[in-house]
Design a protein around this motif. Structure first.
Motif, PDB file in Angstrom:
ATOM      1  N   GLY A  64       5.500   1.583   9.780  1.00 54.40           N
ATOM      2  CA  GLY A  64       4.416   2.547   9.899  1.00 54.40           C
ATOM      3  C   GLY A  64       3.808   2.885   8.550  1.00 54.40           C
ATOM      4  O   GLY A  64       2.581   2.996   8.417  1.00 54.40           O
ATOM      5  N   ARG A  65       4.657   3.041   7.529  1.00 57.66           N
ATOM      6  CA  ARG A  65       4.139   3.309   6.179  1.00 57.66           C
ATOM      7  C   ARG A  65       3.303   2.134   5.665  1.00 57.66           C
ATOM      8  O   ARG A  65       2.265   2.325   5.041  1.00 57.66           O
ATOM      9  CB  ARG A  65       5.296   3.592   5.220  1.00 57.66           C
ATOM     10  CG  ARG A  65       5.790   5.002   5.260  1.00 57.66           C
ATOM     11  CD  ARG A  65       6.706   5.334   4.085  1.00 57.66           C
ATOM     12  NE  ARG A  65       7.264   6.649   4.259  1.00 57.66           N
ATOM     13  CZ  ARG A  65       8.349   6.926   4.976  1.00 57.66           C
ATOM     14  NH1 ARG A  65       8.979   5.952   5.592  1.00 57.66           N
ATOM     15  NH2 ARG A  65       8.783   8.161   5.095  1.00 57.66           N
ATOM     16  N   GLN A  66       3.791   0.920   5.914  1.00 58.63           N
ATOM     17  CA  GLN A  66       3.035  -0.259   5.480  1.00 58.63           C
ATOM     18  C   GLN A  66       1.665  -0.320   6.151  1.00 58.63           C
ATOM     19  O   GLN A  66       0.645  -0.601   5.497  1.00 58.63           O
ATOM     20  CB  GLN A  66       3.816  -1.537   5.805  1.00 58.63           C
ATOM     21  CG  GLN A  66       5.071  -1.722   4.988  1.00 58.63           C
ATOM     22  CD  GLN A  66       5.905  -2.896   5.483  1.00 58.63           C
ATOM     23  OE1 GLN A  66       5.687  -3.419   6.572  1.00 58.63           O
ATOM     24  NE2 GLN A  66       6.883  -3.306   4.674  1.00 58.63           N
ATOM     25  N   LEU A  67       1.624  -0.029   7.447  1.00 53.05           N
ATOM     26  CA  LEU A  67       0.347  -0.053   8.158  1.00 53.05           C
ATOM     27  C   LEU A  67      -0.568   1.075   7.689  1.00 53.05           C
ATOM     28  O   LEU A  67      -1.784   0.895   7.586  1.00 53.05           O
ATOM     29  CB  LEU A  67       0.582   0.032   9.666  1.00 53.05           C
ATOM     30  CG  LEU A  67       1.218  -1.214  10.292  1.00 53.05           C
ATOM     31  CD1 LEU A  67       1.569  -0.959  11.748  1.00 53.05           C
ATOM     32  CD2 LEU A  67       0.292  -2.411  10.178  1.00 53.05           C
ATOM     33  N   ALA A  68       0.020   2.237   7.374  1.00 55.67           N
ATOM     34  CA  ALA A  68      -0.787   3.340   6.849  1.00 55.67           C
ATOM     35  C   ALA A  68      -1.389   2.969   5.493  1.00 55.67           C
ATOM     36  O   ALA A  68      -2.528   3.343   5.188  1.00 55.67           O
ATOM     37  CB  ALA A  68       0.058   4.602   6.738  1.00 55.67           C
ATOM     38  N   GLN A  69      -0.642   2.227   4.675  1.00 56.50           N
ATOM     39  CA  GLN A  69      -1.179   1.765   3.392  1.00 56.50           C
ATOM     40  C   GLN A  69      -2.345   0.809   3.613  1.00 56.50           C
ATOM     41  O   GLN A  69      -3.349   0.859   2.889  1.00 56.50           O
ATOM     42  CB  GLN A  69      -0.077   1.089   2.573  1.00 56.50           C
ATOM     43  CG  GLN A  69       0.949   2.053   2.029  1.00 56.50           C
ATOM     44  CD  GLN A  69       2.135   1.347   1.392  1.00 56.50           C
ATOM     45  OE1 GLN A  69       2.345   0.153   1.591  1.00 56.50           O
ATOM     46  NE2 GLN A  69       2.917   2.096   0.639  1.00 56.50           N
ATOM     47  N   ARG A  70      -2.223  -0.064   4.613  1.00 60.18           N
ATOM     48  CA  ARG A  70      -3.328  -0.983   4.914  1.00 60.18           C
ATOM     49  C   ARG A  70      -4.554  -0.232   5.411  1.00 60.18           C
ATOM     50  O   ARG A  70      -5.679  -0.568   5.050  1.00 60.18           O
ATOM     51  CB  ARG A  70      -2.889  -2.015   5.959  1.00 60.18           C
ATOM     52  CG  ARG A  70      -1.990  -3.100   5.410  1.00 60.18           C
ATOM     53  CD  ARG A  70      -1.621  -4.110   6.474  1.00 60.18           C
ATOM     54  NE  ARG A  70      -2.790  -4.779   7.036  1.00 60.18           N
ATOM     55  CZ  ARG A  70      -2.732  -5.565   8.109  1.00 60.18           C
ATOM     56  NH1 ARG A  70      -1.582  -5.787   8.723  1.00 60.18           N
ATOM     57  NH2 ARG A  70      -3.834  -6.140   8.561  1.00 60.18           N
ATOM     58  N   VAL A  71      -4.343   0.794   6.229  1.00 62.50           N
ATOM     59  CA  VAL A  71      -5.463   1.595   6.725  1.00 62.50           C
ATOM     60  C   VAL A  71      -6.150   2.299   5.558  1.00 62.50           C
ATOM     61  O   VAL A  71      -7.384   2.328   5.454  1.00 62.50           O
ATOM     62  CB  VAL A  71      -4.996   2.608   7.792  1.00 62.50           C
ATOM     63  CG1 VAL A  71      -6.098   3.610   8.119  1.00 62.50           C
ATOM     64  CG2 VAL A  71      -4.548   1.893   9.057  1.00 62.50           C
ATOM     65  N   ALA A  72      -5.345   2.883   4.647  1.00 60.28           N
ATOM     66  CA  ALA A  72      -5.910   3.584   3.482  1.00 60.28           C
ATOM     67  C   ALA A  72      -6.708   2.617   2.614  1.00 60.28           C
ATOM     68  O   ALA A  72      -7.796   2.943   2.136  1.00 60.28           O
ATOM     69  CB  ALA A  72      -4.797   4.245   2.672  1.00 60.28           C
ATOM     70  N   ALA A  73      -6.184   1.412   2.404  1.00 61.79           N
ATOM     71  CA  ALA A  73      -6.881   0.424   1.579  1.00 61.79           C
ATOM     72  C   ALA A  73      -8.157  -0.058   2.259  1.00 61.79           C
ATOM     73  O   ALA A  73      -9.188  -0.237   1.610  1.00 61.79           O
ATOM     74  CB  ALA A  73      -5.963  -0.763   1.289  1.00 61.79           C
TER      75      ALA A  73
END
Length: 200
Positions: A63-72
């Protein structure tokens, strides 16, 4: 922006959880692959639940990895609500790579994140375009110098260069066309050496 799970689906909500909407690549500026990954993660997280198993920690990490992708992708901070612990973490978008002002003015904005620069293909196109421009400029200068006057060949080469330069300057920012622009610019510079030899 807040990333959370609601009824087994990934949703993005405004600050404080209001105006939550399901992750959809048609209404949000994210790709379909990222939207699909978010919904798959939400389904797995709903199935795993809040048990303290190893699977729950994997769900949190994903979930954190996907949140980082969303932020980027969206270029904004995202508050990630961990479905296992319920804690919220603010994830900021990555800082853009430093780039000199001269490079930015000459070559425009950098390539989109995650897309490598096609150096081999681009330089091949540039070399081909440069060769075509050199041959065309030298043929024009040689014909005019032989048939009329050397000064007329010089003037015609200057007119061609002045006419094509604004187009090349604008095309330097277009991701695919810029390779042809770089090749044409290099071809003009090389051709001028030949033009001066032909004329004088």
């Amino acid at each position: 922006m807040e990333l959370r799970i609601r009824e087994g689906r990934a949703v993005l909500a405004g600050p404080g959880g209001d105006s939550a909407r399901e992750v959809d690549p048609h209404s949000l500026a994210i790709g379909s692959d990222l939207a699909q990954a978010l919904h798959e993660w939400a389904r797995v997280a709903s199935a795993v639940g809040t048990s303290g198993t190893e699977a729950a920690s994997v769900v949190s990490q994903r979930g954190r990895q996907l949140a980082q992708r969303v932020a980027a992708t969206m270029g904004t901070s995202v508050r990630f609500v961990d479905p296992v612990s319920g804690d919220g973490v603010i994830i900021d978008p990555p800082a853009p790579a430093p780039r000199s002002e001269l490079a930015r003015r000459l070559f425009g904005t950098p390539d989109p994140a995650g897309e490598p620069t096609p150096w081999l293909t681009g330089l091949t196109v540039s070399a081909f375009v440069a060769a075509v421009v050199v041959v065309a400029m030298l043929a024009l200068a040689n014909t005019l110098a032989r048939e009329t006057n050397g000064w007329l060949a010089l003037l015609a080469s200057a007119v061609v260069t002045a006419g094509i330069t604004p187009s090349l300057w604008l095309a330097r920012r277009v991701p695919i066309v810029r390779w042809a622009s770089f090749g044409a610019a290099a071809g003009i510079v090389i051709a001028w050496i030949g033009v001066l030899i032909v004329v004088f």
